[in-house]
Write a protein that holds these residues in place. Structure first.
Motif, mmCIF file in Angstrom:
data_model
loop_
_atom_site.group_PDB
_atom_site.id
_atom_site.type_symbol
_atom_site.label_atom_id
_atom_site.label_comp_id
_atom_site.label_asym_id
_atom_site.label_seq_id
_atom_site.Cartn_x
_atom_site.Cartn_y
_atom_site.Cartn_z
ATOM 1 N N PRO A 21 0.805 -1.224 0.000
ATOM 2 C CA PRO A 21 0.000 0.000 0.000
ATOM 3 C C PRO A 21 0.830 1.263 0.000
ATOM 4 C CG PRO A 21 -0.172 -1.168 2.110
ATOM 5 C CD PRO A 21 0.487 -2.093 1.138
ATOM 6 N N ARG A 22 2.014 1.236 0.615
ATOM 7 C CA ARG A 22 2.835 2.446 0.633
ATOM 8 C C ARG A 22 3.310 2.787 -0.762
ATOM 9 N NH1 ARG A 22 4.872 4.892 4.457
ATOM 10 N NH2 ARG A 22 6.872 5.199 3.433
ATOM 11 N N LEU A 23 3.717 1.774 -1.520
ATOM 12 C CA LEU A 23 4.159 2.040 -2.883
ATOM 13 C C LEU A 23 2.977 2.441 -3.752
ATOM 14 C CD1 LEU A 23 6.772 -0.801 -3.407
ATOM 15 C CD2 LEU A 23 7.192 1.621 -3.003
ATOM 16 N N PHE A 24 1.819 1.863 -3.468
ATOM 17 C CA PHE A 24 0.631 2.238 -4.226
ATOM 18 C C PHE A 24 0.260 3.682 -3.945
ATOM 19 C CE2 PHE A 24 -2.769 1.001 -6.883
ATOM 20 C CZ PHE A 24 -3.880 1.725 -6.493
ATOM 21 N N HIS A 55 15.355 11.665 0.552
ATOM 22 C CA HIS A 55 14.148 11.190 1.222
ATOM 23 C C HIS A 55 13.889 9.758 0.782
ATOM 24 C CE1 HIS A 55 10.006 11.457 2.900
ATOM 25 N NE2 HIS A 55 9.713 10.654 1.895
ATOM 26 N N GLU A 56 13.862 8.846 1.717
ATOM 27 C CA GLU A 56 13.717 7.431 1.394
ATOM 28 C C GLU A 56 12.308 6.927 1.638
ATOM 29 O OE1 GLU A 56 16.961 4.585 2.000
ATOM 30 O OE2 GLU A 56 15.646 3.617 3.495
ATOM 31 N N LEU A 57 11.683 6.431 0.561
ATOM 32 C CA LEU A 57 10.351 5.837 0.671
ATOM 33 C C LEU A 57 10.431 4.384 1.118
ATOM 34 C CD1 LEU A 57 8.738 7.257 -2.592
ATOM 35 C CD2 LEU A 57 8.192 7.913 -0.244
ATOM 36 N N GLY A 58 11.538 3.726 0.792
ATOM 37 C CA GLY A 58 11.717 2.336 1.180
ATOM 38 C C GLY A 58 13.138 1.906 0.927
ATOM 39 N N CYS A 65 9.576 -0.908 7.429
ATOM 40 C CA CYS A 65 10.769 -1.661 7.029
ATOM 41 C C CYS A 65 11.910 -1.607 8.038
ATOM 42 C CB CYS A 65 11.258 -1.152 5.673
ATOM 43 S SG CYS A 65 9.943 -1.026 4.459
ATOM 44 N N LYS A 66 11.594 -1.059 9.227
ATOM 45 C CA LYS A 66 12.559 -1.064 10.341
ATOM 46 C C LYS A 66 13.904 -0.418 9.987
ATOM 47 C CE LYS A 66 9.407 -3.437 12.425
ATOM 48 N NZ LYS A 66 8.468 -2.719 13.339
ATOM 49 N N GLN A 67 13.861 0.634 9.182
ATOM 50 C CA GLN A 67 15.099 1.329 8.832
ATOM 51 C C GLN A 67 15.416 2.389 9.883
ATOM 52 O OE1 GLN A 67 17.067 0.302 6.005
ATOM 53 N NE2 GLN A 67 15.592 -1.326 6.483
ATOM 54 N N ASN A 68 16.702 2.549 10.154
ATOM 55 C CA ASN A 68 17.154 3.535 11.133
ATOM 56 C C ASN A 68 18.590 3.930 10.816
ATOM 57 O OD1 ASN A 68 18.910 1.514 12.316
ATOM 58 N ND2 ASN A 68 17.074 0.661 13.292
#
Length: 311
Positions: free
Chosen positions: A6-9, A192-195, A256-259
């Motif tokens: 859904p985030r990419l959509f 800016h990172e979307l994923g 996605c647990k990015q940090n």
């Protein structure tokens, strides 16, 4: 459906807004705005939609619209929201999908107004055939689109004054956040990172426009100079490392647990200025992907982070 899908959509919807936003802006003067009272006069017309009376069973299938409805005081009229509408906490979350809307399931809620952000599978025609009023609120391309949607929802729900108050507060807050930005000889750069797939958003997107307000330069812009990616190019590790951004903003911390640590561990990223100077900023995924009133919170997070760098 995975959390990432859904985030990419949603990003794809934002691309579509570049085309649809101009049409949406034309609804402002269809009907004179109701007077300075929440007890707005009906019927009310927005675009092609006319409501003869105030809706009391609203179904929202857009997280941004859900936030707007509650912000303008129409929350008690909302009887069901989609499975991605998680704010505010009191929103009546259901198993309805805004990404794959089902007319029969929506009709089962007996709504007198449905708010959508996309017309997947021609759901608007399906609901119209069932004589269910529908308002399409496409992903915003500009802040003006956000203000217009708040105004339209305010009029349709009988809360025009409250909508005006929310819009004014947003404008005032944004003006306050940007009026005293430091004058820099060279703009700070950002990614800016979307994923973790390294999709980003250029300055031509709604997200990018917020960073522009904060006076930042987007390293993703050259990757979509011709606009063929609709403002959402996929970058490579090499491109990002070479661009050496001053800041990395992560809009994939929940999904996605990015940090900061996961970013530092990526090949070649330890030497990037943003990583070396501890300028990897974790954003709230939801706030960073919606165009409702909390966009002010996104701008504040950006301004607060960059203000720590001496001019």
């Amino acid at each position: 459906m995975s959390r990432r899908t859904p985030r990419l959509f949603a990003a794809a919807l934002a691309v579509g807004a570049l085309l649809l936003g101009g049409c949406a802006e034309k609804t402002a003067n269809d009907t004179p705005a109701a007077g300075g009272s929440s007890a707005a006069a009906f019927p009310v017309t927005v675009g092609k939609l006319t409501l003869d009376k105030r809706p009391e069973k609203i179904v929202s299938l857009s997280p941004s619209a859900t936030e707007m409805l509650f912000a303008i005081g129409a929350g008690k009229q909302v009887t069901a929201v989609d499975d991605q509408s998680n704010y505010p906490a009191e929103a009546p979350k259901s198993d309805l999908s805004g990404f794959q809307p089902n007319a029969e399931a929506i009709a089962g809620k007996s709504p007198d107004l449905v708010v959508l952000s996309n017309d997947t599978n021609k759901i608007v025609d399906q609901l119209t055939t069932l004589k269910i009023p529908v308002l399409l609120t496409p992903a915003a391309a500009t802040l003006d689109d956000t203000y217009q949607q708040l105004t339209d929802l305010g009029r349709l729900t009988g809360h025009p004054t409250e909508a005006d108050v929310v819009t004014k507060k947003m404008k005032d807050d944004i003006a306050a956040l940007t009026k005293d930005l430091p004058q820099r000889a060279k703009k700070l750069t950002y990614y800016h990172e979307l994923g973790p797939e390294l999709y980003s958003a250029t300055s031509k997107t709604f997200i990018g426009s917020i960073y522009t307000l904060a006076g930042l330069e987007n390293i993703a812009d050259p990757a979509d100079a011709d606009g063929k990616s609709g403002g959402y190019p996929q970058l490579s590790q090499e491109v990002i490392v070479k661009a050496n951004p001053d800041f990395v903003f992560l809009a994939d911390t929940k999904c996605c647990k990015q940090n900061a640590e996961t970013v530092k561990a990526r090949s070649g990223w330890a030497g990037v200025t943003a990583v070396k100077n501890s300028q990897v900023v974790a954003l709230d995924d939801d706030i960073a992907s919606r165009w409702g009133p909390r966009v002010v919170d996104l701008l504040k997070a950006i301004v607060d982070a960059t203000a720590k760098v001496p001019a």
